[in-house]
Design an enzyme around this catalytic site. Structure first.
Site: not given
Ligand code: PGA
Length: 246
Positions: A9, A11, A95, A97, A167, A173, A208
């Site tokens: 991803n 982003k 997601h 976010e 997740e 993140g 992460s």
């Molecule tokens: P990250 O993001 O690996 O940077 O924690 C995962 C995601 O948001 O799908």
């Protein structure tokens, strides 16, 4: 056997040149169609560039979001048919976010999931609890209700045809990854919720993920790959993670 899937991803990162360069490094170094499936999720505006770079490669393309509507006066939105035209096979829905920062409810997520399957895209349904919910012992209840909302909308069979990514919000993140045992516990509960029909549904872990943590995570019986954010922006590291899913 469930074929593992590792998704990157991207982003809202990178310009056209960076998207093109990252995609070409992945395409040049990944030709294994058999053991693991690799898919990348560039920002919308880079989809057509990445599509060209990935043509005839073993890397699949996906989008980070989809409108629940088929078309019409929805300024700023992108429909499923548009994504298919750009070469997408997958789309992220729900997601954290999107849920947190853009107010997407369980109902909206379910509608987006339905819109994706209607045009033949494979949704990757993202679910996960916040730190507060985990501390209050609500993890399994939260994840189960996020999945139930989609089952109520499209039915269990359609949910089991998709991909589900667990997740934990506190791990996204942050550099703080769920332990393999924490992740497996939730994945096993999701598998149970799906019943027999979900025996082969691909369940990804996200939050992460790095090559250092992927080995143990991917060794868990109900983890069939990963959804990778930050570490997917670096070709070498992402390729290492994908190889670990083999
Ligand atoms: P990250 O993001 O690996 O940077 O924690 C995962 C995601 O948001 O799908």
């Amino acid at each position: 056997m469930t074929k593992p899937l590792v998704a990157g991803n991207w982003k809202m990162h990178g310009n056209t040149e960076q998207a093109s360069s990252l995609a070409s490094q992945l395409a040049a170094n990944w030709n294994d169609l058999q053991a693991v499936e690799m898919v990348v999720f560039p920002p919308f505006v880079h989809l057509s560039t990445v599509k060209e770079v990935l043509a005839n490669s073993a890397v699949a393309l996906g989008a980070q979001n989809i409108s629940q509507h088929e078309g019409g006066a929805y300024t700023g939105e992108i429909s499923g048919a548009m994504l298919v035209e750009q070469g997408c096979q997958y789309v992220l829905v729900g997601h954290s976010e999107r849920r947190e920062l853009f107010g997407e409810s369980n109902v909206t997520v379910a509608e987006k999931f339905k819109a994706a399957q209607k045009v033949g895209l494979v949704p990757i349904l993202c679910v996960g609890e916040s730190l507060q919910e985990r501390r209050q012992g609500q993890t399994l209840a939260v994840v189960s209700s996020q999945i139930s909302a989609v089952i109520d909308c499209v039915g269990l069979r359609n949910v089991s045809r998709a991909v589900i990514a667990y997740e934990p919000v506190w791990a996204i993140g942050t550099g703080e990854v769920a332990s393999p045992q924490q992740a497996q516990q939730v994945h096993s509960a999701i598998r149970t919720q799906l019943g027999n029909i979900g025996a082969d549904t691909r369940l990804l872990y996200g939050g992460s993920v790095k090559s250092s943590s992927a080995v143990e995570l991917f060794a868990q019986p109900d983890i069939n790959g990963g959804l990778v954010g930050g570490a997917s922006l670096e070709a070498h590291e992402f390729l290492n993670i994908v190889k670990l899913a083999e």
